[in-house]
Motif scaffolding. Structure first.
Motif, mmCIF file in Angstrom:
data_model
loop_
_atom_site.group_PDB
_atom_site.id
_atom_site.type_symbol
_atom_site.label_atom_id
_atom_site.label_comp_id
_atom_site.label_asym_id
_atom_site.label_seq_id
_atom_site.Cartn_x
_atom_site.Cartn_y
_atom_site.Cartn_z
ATOM 1 N N ILE A 81 0.807 -1.233 0.000
ATOM 2 C CA ILE A 81 0.000 0.000 0.000
ATOM 3 C C ILE A 81 0.842 1.286 0.000
ATOM 4 O O ILE A 81 0.364 2.347 -0.410
ATOM 5 C CB ILE A 81 -0.997 -0.011 1.188
ATOM 6 N N MET A 82 2.104 1.172 0.419
ATOM 7 C CA MET A 82 2.961 2.375 0.445
ATOM 8 C C MET A 82 3.005 3.056 -0.911
ATOM 9 O O MET A 82 3.130 4.280 -0.999
ATOM 10 C CB MET A 82 4.395 2.029 0.839
ATOM 11 N N CYS A 83 2.919 2.252 -1.974
ATOM 12 C CA CYS A 83 2.973 2.829 -3.331
ATOM 13 C C CYS A 83 1.678 3.580 -3.643
ATOM 14 O O CYS A 83 1.679 4.495 -4.468
ATOM 15 C CB CYS A 83 3.186 1.720 -4.361
ATOM 16 N N GLU A 150 11.696 4.790 -9.209
ATOM 17 C CA GLU A 150 11.794 3.323 -9.140
ATOM 18 C C GLU A 150 11.734 2.896 -7.673
ATOM 19 O O GLU A 150 12.579 3.311 -6.873
ATOM 20 C CB GLU A 150 13.121 2.851 -9.722
ATOM 21 N N ASP A 151 10.764 2.081 -7.336
ATOM 22 C CA ASP A 151 10.667 1.564 -5.969
ATOM 23 C C ASP A 151 11.482 0.268 -5.883
ATOM 24 O O ASP A 151 11.070 -0.773 -6.405
ATOM 25 C CB ASP A 151 9.206 1.312 -5.587
ATOM 26 N N CYS A 152 12.637 0.371 -5.227
ATOM 27 C CA CYS A 152 13.558 -0.776 -5.112
ATOM 28 C C CYS A 152 13.598 -1.294 -3.681
ATOM 29 O O CYS A 152 14.609 -1.886 -3.268
ATOM 30 C CB CYS A 152 14.968 -0.371 -5.502
ATOM 31 N N ALA A 153 12.527 -1.072 -2.919
ATOM 32 C CA ALA A 153 12.511 -1.549 -1.534
ATOM 33 C C ALA A 153 12.870 -3.036 -1.486
ATOM 34 O O ALA A 153 13.499 -3.503 -0.537
ATOM 35 C CB ALA A 153 11.140 -1.310 -0.909
ATOM 36 N N GLU A 154 12.456 -3.776 -2.525
ATOM 37 C CA GLU A 154 12.680 -5.226 -2.542
ATOM 38 C C GLU A 154 13.779 -5.613 -3.531
ATOM 39 O O GLU A 154 13.920 -6.793 -3.861
ATOM 40 C CB GLU A 154 11.375 -5.934 -2.922
ATOM 41 N N CYS A 155 14.508 -4.653 -4.034
ATOM 42 C CA CYS A 155 15.454 -4.954 -5.116
ATOM 43 C C CYS A 155 16.800 -4.273 -4.872
ATOM 44 O O CYS A 155 16.955 -3.087 -5.143
ATOM 45 C CB CYS A 155 14.857 -4.501 -6.440
ATOM 46 N N GLU A 187 14.236 -0.004 10.591
ATOM 47 C CA GLU A 187 13.493 0.843 9.651
ATOM 48 C C GLU A 187 14.541 1.681 8.941
ATOM 49 O O GLU A 187 15.690 1.743 9.380
ATOM 50 C CB GLU A 187 12.496 1.768 10.367
ATOM 51 N N GLY A 188 14.141 2.373 7.908
ATOM 52 C CA GLY A 188 15.091 3.252 7.225
ATOM 53 C C GLY A 188 14.903 3.193 5.730
ATOM 54 O O GLY A 188 14.299 2.246 5.206
ATOM 55 N N GLY A 189 15.400 4.214 5.052
ATOM 56 C CA GLY A 189 15.277 4.256 3.597
ATOM 57 C C GLY A 189 16.415 5.037 2.978
ATOM 58 O O GLY A 189 17.177 5.725 3.675
#
Ligand SMILES: Cc1ncc(COP(=O)(O)O)c(C=O)c1O
Length: 391
Positions: A81-83, A150-155, A187-189
């Protein structure tokens, strides 16, 4: 040193440094500056900005692109859902695009169909560790003058067939250090980009709009005489406090030092499952085009057993009984989550995503060594045999 293999690098050493130095955030040599520098170098990007999550990074990117009320942002409906909420944070509308039946990734053909005069940005999500078709997405962005986050949270270090690393192709790339990710700091980004002005806007948006923040520096206390002067005007933007803490920075830095080791472990797990499923009729791995690298956040596969009347949960329970870790289901489609659906937020039919959502199975890839990987693979092999599959 930590007792956990996952944090057996310099994590404790850097945490101690932070405490010994009395939290030097905003000063020279801060941990957040060090992790930014290492991350930028690792991904070959001129600018990296540390954030407190991989959600706030998405918000900051959209805001820095100028996304606002009345605008639309195209996102894959099959994503967390963050996207979907980050466009809403900006007052914009999420537009749900479909994904591929075989690769589970944002479908550029459907993205084109969803572009309107209001579209401002596209958010490809490199789901389960695999890079989307960035050539097609960037061509659309060019044609319609759209921004791409580009959402690379998982990449982490996933690559396309041209050898480009996910997160370095669009206008900005976003990563997460949440507890399940390749690199973990609780946590963190992190966000990277190539444009200096964009980097500065992103940093100011996440850093309370301090006037003296720059693309490269998060320092706010640069000049004592100015800072202690009652006439000093500190803020020239409205910004959130999305900054990464020094303690998070300490762990994130030590984890980034180990990025290749930690990513390779996940890839080894993914390769094992992939080999095992080469002839499977029940589980089809996320399709990986030749020459690409899937960084295997988890190992994702489509469960075609539903067509043979095998219940999802029967398969899952058998896997657990055989010693498997469990099988993670796909999230609800973003537009179907009550938070969005009950308020009618967003638009866009996504029939493929709808069908896939029930079928995606994620297997864990965070094993420490071959022995642990064997336990999972043997459990899966045994389960497939019990259901009459050809393995
Ligand atoms: C695809 C994707 N996007 C965004 C996020 C958000 O990251 P965070 O949990 O750090 O806010 C996550 C993970 O949680 C994710 O998996």
């Amino acid at each position: 040193m930590s007792k956990s293999w996952r944090f057996a690098g310099n994590e404790m050493k850097y945490i101690e440094e932070v405490l010994d130095n009395g939290f030097r955030a905003g000063a020279d040599g801060a941990m957040t500056e060090r992790v930014e520098a290492l991350f930028a170098e690792t991904f070959g990007q001129p600018f990296a900005i540390a954030f407190n999550s991989g959600t706030s990074t998405l918000h900051a990117a959209l805001a820095a692109f100028g996304v606002g009320p009345g605008d639309e942002v195209i996102i894959p409906n099959l994503s967390p859902i963050m996207c979907g909420v980050t466009p809403v944070f900006c007052g914009a509308t999420p537009v749900y695009a479909d994904v591929g039946w075989d690769d589970f990734l944002l479908d550029p053909v459907d993205v084109r169909a969803k572009i309107t005069e209001k579209t401002k940005a596209i958010m490809p999500v490199h789901l389960y560790g695999q890079v989307c078709d960035m050539d097609a997405i960037m061509a659309l962005a060019k044609e319609f003058e759209l921004k791409v986050i580009e959402d690379c949270a998982e990449c982490f270090l996933g690559k396309d067939a041209k050898g480009r690393v996910g997160g370095t192709i669009g206008d900005a790339g976003s990563w997460s250090f949440e507890a399940s990710k390749h690199l973990v700091a609780g946590e963190g980004g992190m966000i990277t980009c190539q444009d200096e002005n964009l980097a500065m806007e992103i940093r100011k948006f996440g850093g309370l709009g301090f006037a003296n923040l720059t693309a490269r520096s998060g320092k706010v206390r640069i000049d004592r005489d100015k800072f202690q002067n009652p006439d000093w005007q500190r803020h020239d933007r409205i910004g959130f406090n999305y900054r990464m803490s020094e303690l998070t920075g300490a762990v994130a830095l030590a984890q980034t030092e180990r990025i290749v080791e930690l990513v390779d472990l996940r890839i080894a797990a993914g390769n094992g499952y992939r080999e095992l499923l080469a002839r499977s009729e029940l589980l089809r791995p996320q399709k990986l085009p030749a020459g690409e690298v899937n960084s295997c956040f988890t190992f994702a596969a489509r469960f075609d057993g539903l067509e043979q009347d095998i219940a999802w949960d029967d398969f899952r329970m058998a896997f657990i009984k055989n010693g498997g870790d469990g099988i993670y289901a796909c999230w609800q489609l973003i537009g179907d989550e009550p938070a969005m659906a009950d308020k009618g937020i967003g638009w866009g039919e996504t029939p493929v995503a709808k069908k896939l959502q029930r079928r995606i199975m994620q297997f864990t890839s965070n094993q420490r060594n071959a022995e642990e990987r064997d336990v999972q693979q043997n459990a899966l092999m045994q389960t497939l045999k019990e259901f009459g599959d050809t393995v």
